[in-house]
Design an enzyme around this catalytic site. Structure first.
Site, short mmCIF file in Angstrom:
data_model
loop_
_atom_site.label_atom_id
_atom_site.label_comp_id
_atom_site.label_asym_id
_atom_site.label_seq_id
_atom_site.Cartn_x
_atom_site.Cartn_y
_atom_site.Cartn_z
CE LYS A 14 33.51 11.09 27.44
NZ LYS A 14 34.10 12.00 28.44
NE ARG A 89 37.90 13.34 23.16
CZ ARG A 89 37.76 12.40 24.11
NH1 ARG A 89 37.27 11.23 23.81
NH2 ARG A 89 38.09 12.66 25.34
NE ARG A 124 32.06 13.40 38.92
CZ ARG A 124 31.00 13.22 38.15
NH1 ARG A 124 31.14 12.75 36.92
NH2 ARG A 124 29.79 13.53 38.59
NE ARG A 134 42.53 7.95 31.58
CZ ARG A 134 41.38 8.24 31.01
NH1 ARG A 134 40.35 7.43 31.15
NH2 ARG A 134 41.24 9.34 30.29
NE ARG A 146 41.91 13.96 30.08
CZ ARG A 146 41.65 13.19 31.13
NH1 ARG A 146 42.45 13.22 32.19
NH2 ARG A 146 40.61 12.38 31.12
P1 AP5 Z 1 34.52 8.28 33.91
O1 AP5 Z 1 33.31 7.43 33.90
O2 AP5 Z 1 35.82 7.66 33.53
O3 AP5 Z 1 34.27 9.59 33.02
P2 AP5 Z 1 34.62 9.83 31.52
O4 AP5 Z 1 33.72 10.92 31.05
O5 AP5 Z 1 34.60 8.54 30.77
O6 AP5 Z 1 36.10 10.36 31.73
P3 AP5 Z 1 37.44 10.06 30.97
O7 AP5 Z 1 38.53 10.62 31.78
O8 AP5 Z 1 37.55 8.63 30.59
O9 AP5 Z 1 37.11 10.93 29.71
P4 AP5 Z 1 37.95 11.42 28.55
O10 AP5 Z 1 36.92 11.84 27.59
O11 AP5 Z 1 39.00 12.41 28.89
O12 AP5 Z 1 38.78 10.09 28.20
P5 AP5 Z 1 38.87 9.17 26.93
O13 AP5 Z 1 39.34 7.88 27.40
O14 AP5 Z 1 37.68 9.25 26.06
O15 AP5 Z 1 34.62 8.95 35.36
C1 AP5 Z 1 35.73 9.73 35.72
C2 AP5 Z 1 35.94 9.56 37.24
O16 AP5 Z 1 34.81 10.07 37.93
C3 AP5 Z 1 36.09 8.09 37.67
O17 AP5 Z 1 37.00 8.02 38.70
C4 AP5 Z 1 34.66 7.74 38.15
O18 AP5 Z 1 34.67 6.72 39.12
C5 AP5 Z 1 34.20 9.06 38.72
N1 AP5 Z 1 32.74 9.24 38.63
C6 AP5 Z 1 31.94 8.89 37.59
N2 AP5 Z 1 30.66 9.24 37.83
C7 AP5 Z 1 30.66 9.86 39.05
C8 AP5 Z 1 29.65 10.44 39.85
N3 AP5 Z 1 28.36 10.49 39.47
N4 AP5 Z 1 30.01 10.99 41.04
C9 AP5 Z 1 31.31 10.96 41.46
N5 AP5 Z 1 32.34 10.39 40.74
C10 AP5 Z 1 32.00 9.86 39.55
O19 AP5 Z 1 40.05 9.92 26.10
C11 AP5 Z 1 41.36 9.98 26.58
C12 AP5 Z 1 42.26 10.58 25.51
O20 AP5 Z 1 42.26 9.72 24.35
C13 AP5 Z 1 41.84 11.95 24.95
O21 AP5 Z 1 42.30 13.01 25.75
C14 AP5 Z 1 42.49 11.91 23.57
O22 AP5 Z 1 43.88 12.16 23.65
C15 AP5 Z 1 42.30 10.46 23.14
N6 AP5 Z 1 41.04 10.27 22.42
C16 AP5 Z 1 39.98 9.50 22.83
N7 AP5 Z 1 38.99 9.56 21.94
C17 AP5 Z 1 39.41 10.37 20.95
C18 AP5 Z 1 38.79 10.85 19.75
N8 AP5 Z 1 37.54 10.49 19.40
N9 AP5 Z 1 39.52 11.69 18.97
C19 AP5 Z 1 40.77 12.06 19.28
N10 AP5 Z 1 41.40 11.66 20.42
C20 AP5 Z 1 40.72 10.82 21.24
#
Ligand code: AP5
Length: 191
Positions: A14, A89, A124, A134, A146
């Site tokens: 994402k 979410r 990943r 992180r 997660r």
């Molecule tokens: P990346 O692009 O970072 O993927 P992502 O889907 O954004 O993954 P996140 O780990 O950021 O998602 P998340 O939903 O857990 O985190 P968030 O910050 O929202 O890619 C991941 C990796 O893969 C990278 O190393 C990238 O380089 C690699 N990659 C990407 N594309 C690739 C490809 N095609 N091929 C190979 N490699 C690839 O949330 C974190 C925490 O915050 C949550 O757990 C929760 O505690 C809190 N939180 C956030 N939003 C909310 C909400 N709305 N409500 C409640 N709690 C929340």
């Protein structure tokens, strides 16, 4: 205005795809994960509370993230559109977003769900955990938590938008540029 939700499990890409989408379509990127990590870096009271929850792989309370999104929407009255990344979410967050959009006489135009296998996302995140600061990437057990939270609390949010015919599934596996092309095709067909 064109408002897009980019949806998918942790590690589905994402954040990676959001950077490319905002560069091409000039929309405002609203990532609740990034907003929370900024609060943590600034050591605010909200950030300190969120830090403990995020480190366990749990969701931060709905009212906290809804409040953050609401204030970001208010701060960007001239936006061409918003890209929601990691929000909504939960069903409560989706309903709150509907209300915020209604207040602005706006709507969610498209909901793109990235499809990536559990094996691939785990790989990943473990890989990123080796170099990132992180805490939620640091242990396989937290990554697994997660993914579990995504399945039990978040995945069904797509059904909320399915009712309105807004959901499109896009494969999030393979080359980053190829995935971006698939996403652009979907956006362009609705602009
Ligand atoms: P990346 O692009 O970072 O993927 P992502 O889907 O954004 O993954 P996140 O780990 O950021 O998602 P998340 O939903 O857990 O985190 P968030 O910050 O929202 O890619 C991941 C990796 O893969 C990278 O190393 C990238 O380089 C690699 N990659 C990407 N594309 C690739 C490809 N095609 N091929 C190979 N490699 C690839 O949330 C974190 C925490 O915050 C949550 O757990 C929760 O505690 C809190 N939180 C956030 N939003 C909310 C909400 N709305 N409500 C409640 N709690 C929340």
């Amino acid at each position: 205005m064109f408002n897009l939700i980019l949806f998918g499990p942790p590690g589905s890409g994402k954040g990676t795809q959001s950077e490319k989408i905002i560069a091409k379509y000039q929309t405002i990127h609203l990532s609740t994960g990034d907003l929370l990590r900024t609060e943590i870096a600034q050591e605010t009271a909200l950030g300190m509370e969120a830090k403990k929850i995020m480190a366990k792989g749990q969701l931060v309370p709905d009212e906290v993230v809804i409040g953050m999104i609401s204030s970001c929407l208010d701060k960007n009255p001239q936006a061409k559109g918003f890209l929601f990344d990691g929000f909504p979410r939960t069903e409560a967050q989706a309903e709150a977003l509907d209300k915020l959009m209604n207040l602005k006489k706006e709507t969610i135009n498209l909901f793109i769900a990235l499809e990536v296998s559990e094996e691939e996302i785990t790989g990943r995140l473990v890989k990123r955990g080796a170099t990132s600061n992180r805490p939620d990437d640091s242990k396989p057990a937290i990554i697994a938590q997660r993914i579990k939270v995504y399945k039990t609390e978040t995945e069904s949010v797509a059904d909320h938008y399915r009712k309105f015919g807004k959901v499109v599934m896009v494969s999030g596996e393979g080359d980053v540029e190829d995935i971006f092309e698939r996403i652009c095709k979907q956006i362009d067909s609705r602009l």
